[in-house]
Design a protein around this motif. Structure first.
Motif, PDB file in Angstrom:
ATOM      1  N   GLY A  52     -41.731  -3.405  26.841  1.00  0.00           N
ATOM      2  CA  GLY A  52     -41.900  -4.770  26.336  1.00  0.00           C
ATOM      3  C   GLY A  52     -40.909  -5.126  25.256  1.00  0.00           C
ATOM      4  N   SER A  53     -40.287  -4.097  24.634  1.00  0.00           N
ATOM      5  CA  SER A  53     -39.270  -4.397  23.610  1.00  0.00           C
ATOM      6  C   SER A  53     -38.061  -3.487  23.743  1.00  0.00           C
ATOM      7  CB  SER A  53     -39.878  -4.287  22.209  1.00  0.00           C
ATOM      8  OG  SER A  53     -40.344  -2.959  22.006  1.00  0.00           O
ATOM      9  N   LYS A  54     -37.729  -3.164  24.984  1.00  0.00           N
ATOM     10  CA  LYS A  54     -36.566  -2.310  25.225  1.00  0.00           C
ATOM     11  C   LYS A  54     -35.266  -3.060  24.960  1.00  0.00           C
ATOM     12  CE  LYS A  54     -38.576   0.712  28.788  1.00  0.00           C
ATOM     13  NZ  LYS A  54     -38.430   1.989  28.126  1.00  0.00           N
ATOM     14  N   THR A  55     -34.285  -2.325  24.453  1.00  0.00           N
ATOM     15  CA  THR A  55     -32.946  -2.905  24.258  1.00  0.00           C
ATOM     16  C   THR A  55     -31.889  -1.891  24.679  1.00  0.00           C
ATOM     17  OG1 THR A  55     -32.829  -2.084  21.973  1.00  0.00           O
ATOM     18  CG2 THR A  55     -33.643  -4.356  22.285  1.00  0.00           C
ATOM     19  N   TYR A  56     -30.738  -2.400  25.096  1.00  0.00           N
ATOM     20  CA  TYR A  56     -29.580  -1.538  25.307  1.00  0.00           C
ATOM     21  C   TYR A  56     -28.942  -1.342  23.945  1.00  0.00           C
ATOM     22  CZ  TYR A  56     -29.964  -1.986  30.361  1.00  0.00           C
ATOM     23  OH  TYR A  56     -30.406  -1.912  31.649  1.00  0.00           O
ATOM     24  N   GLN A  74     -18.131   3.721  18.027  1.00  0.00           N
ATOM     25  CA  GLN A  74     -17.528   2.558  17.368  1.00  0.00           C
ATOM     26  C   GLN A  74     -17.055   1.490  18.346  1.00  0.00           C
ATOM     27  OE1 GLN A  74     -17.493   2.177  13.858  1.00  0.00           O
ATOM     28  NE2 GLN A  74     -18.990   3.797  14.267  1.00  0.00           N
ATOM     29  N   GLY A  75     -17.309   1.696  19.631  1.00  0.00           N
ATOM     30  CA  GLY A  75     -16.946   0.678  20.616  1.00  0.00           C
ATOM     31  C   GLY A  75     -17.703  -0.617  20.344  1.00  0.00           C
ATOM     32  N   PRO A  76     -16.973  -1.744  20.195  1.00  0.00           N
ATOM     33  CA  PRO A  76     -17.637  -2.999  19.831  1.00  0.00           C
ATOM     34  C   PRO A  76     -18.596  -3.510  20.906  1.00  0.00           C
ATOM     35  CG  PRO A  76     -15.305  -3.385  20.335  1.00  0.00           C
ATOM     36  CD  PRO A  76     -15.521  -1.897  20.303  1.00  0.00           C
ATOM     37  N   ASP A  77     -18.413  -3.068  22.149  1.00  0.00           N
ATOM     38  CA  ASP A  77     -19.269  -3.543  23.240  1.00  0.00           C
ATOM     39  C   ASP A  77     -20.112  -2.433  23.857  1.00  0.00           C
ATOM     40  OD1 ASP A  77     -18.185  -6.118  22.975  1.00  0.00           O
ATOM     41  OD2 ASP A  77     -16.480  -5.583  24.249  1.00  0.00           O
ATOM     42  N   CYS A  78     -20.214  -1.301  23.165  1.00  0.00           N
ATOM     43  CA  CYS A  78     -20.952  -0.150  23.707  1.00  0.00           C
ATOM     44  C   CYS A  78     -22.358  -0.548  24.163  1.00  0.00           C
ATOM     45  CB  CYS A  78     -21.036   0.954  22.640  1.00  0.00           C
ATOM     46  SG  CYS A  78     -21.627   2.538  23.256  1.00  0.00           S
ATOM     47  N   HIS A  79     -23.037  -1.343  23.368  1.00  0.00           N
ATOM     48  CA  HIS A  79     -24.425  -1.746  23.667  1.00  0.00           C
ATOM     49  C   HIS A  79     -24.547  -2.680  24.862  1.00  0.00           C
ATOM     50  CE1 HIS A  79     -22.686  -4.982  21.364  1.00  0.00           C
ATOM     51  NE2 HIS A  79     -23.681  -5.779  21.746  1.00  0.00           N
ATOM     52  N   GLN A 139     -28.693   3.765  31.768  1.00  0.00           N
ATOM     53  CA  GLN A 139     -30.059   4.162  31.423  1.00  0.00           C
ATOM     54  C   GLN A 139     -30.146   4.852  30.061  1.00  0.00           C
ATOM     55  OE1 GLN A 139     -33.162   3.469  32.791  1.00  0.00           O
ATOM     56  NE2 GLN A 139     -31.815   1.992  33.797  1.00  0.00           N
ATOM     57  N   ASP A 140     -29.136   5.643  29.713  1.00  0.00           N
ATOM     58  CA  ASP A 140     -29.201   6.357  28.433  1.00  0.00           C
ATOM     59  C   ASP A 140     -29.081   5.419  27.233  1.00  0.00           C
ATOM     60  OD1 ASP A 140     -26.279   6.212  29.190  1.00  0.00           O
ATOM     61  OD2 ASP A 140     -26.070   7.167  27.239  1.00  0.00           O
ATOM     62  N   ARG A 141     -28.604   4.197  27.460  1.00  0.00           N
ATOM     63  CA  ARG A 141     -28.506   3.237  26.345  1.00  0.00           C
ATOM     64  C   ARG A 141     -29.776   2.404  26.206  1.00  0.00           C
ATOM     65  NH1 ARG A 141     -22.930   3.060  28.357  1.00  0.00           N
ATOM     66  NH2 ARG A 141     -21.412   3.200  26.672  1.00  0.00           N
ATOM     67  N   LEU A 142     -30.619   2.439  27.227  1.00  0.00           N
ATOM     68  CA  LEU A 142     -31.838   1.619  27.213  1.00  0.00           C
ATOM     69  C   LEU A 142     -32.931   2.370  26.444  1.00  0.00           C
ATOM     70  CD1 LEU A 142     -33.128  -1.004  28.223  1.00  0.00           C
ATOM     71  CD2 LEU A 142     -33.772   0.224  30.326  1.00  0.00           C
ATOM     72  N   LYS A 143     -33.339   1.808  25.306  1.00  0.00           N
ATOM     73  CA  LYS A 143     -34.300   2.493  24.441  1.00  0.00           C
ATOM     74  C   LYS A 143     -35.355   1.524  23.934  1.00  0.00           C
ATOM     75  CE  LYS A 143     -30.874   5.826  23.030  1.00  0.00           C
ATOM     76  NZ  LYS A 143     -31.038   7.195  23.141  1.00  0.00           N
TER      77      LYS A 143
END
Ligand SMILES: [Zn+2]
Length: 125
Positions: free
Chosen positions: A25-29, A7-12, A17-21
């Motif tokens: 060409g279309s990866k997002t944190y 629920q962290g508002p800025d987690c993304h 590396q574990d947040r990068l999915k």
């Protein structure tokens, strides 16, 4: 088991590396997802996300649930605290359970059963 979202508002926005999915060409944190989290009653992936939430919403939450507006008192009547001690010479290696009044320093004996019983108390409620 359903995944929970941090629920962290800025987690993304934390670029680990574990947040990068996503596909090349279309990866997002992305916000972390897990079946369970350890922080903030299971709502946050780490202390930083918990702090971010509180810094953003804490004031509103306190106002919503009731802001403390006067000093609270722990009196002699509810200052009993369960304690135990090891005293090898006196108790043959057994622990001794007791109640300590943290204001008067009075001690009263407790059985181990009373010590473990969360409903047993000398404090007035
Ligand atoms: Zn997070």
């Amino acid at each position: 088991m359903a995944l929970k979202y941090c629920q962290g508002p800025d987690c993304h926005t934390y670029t680990t590396q574990d947040r990068l999915k996503g596909m090349k060409g279309s990866k997002t944190y992305q916000t972390r997802r897990k079946s369970s989290f350890y922080y903030g009653d299971g709502n946050f992936c780490d202390m930083r996300c918990q702090s971010d939430w509180f810094n953003k919403y804490g004031d509103q939450a306190i106002n919503h649930f009731g802001r403390l507006k006067e000093v609270k008192h722990l009196t002699e009547k509810n200052a009993w605290d369960k304690r135990y001690r090891w005293d090898y010479e006196r108790n043959n290696g057994e622990s001794e359970h007791y109640y300590l009044n943290t204001i008067t320093r009075e001690q009263r004996p407790l059985t181990e059963e009373q010590y473990r019983d969360n409903n047993y108390t000398l404090n007035e409620r």
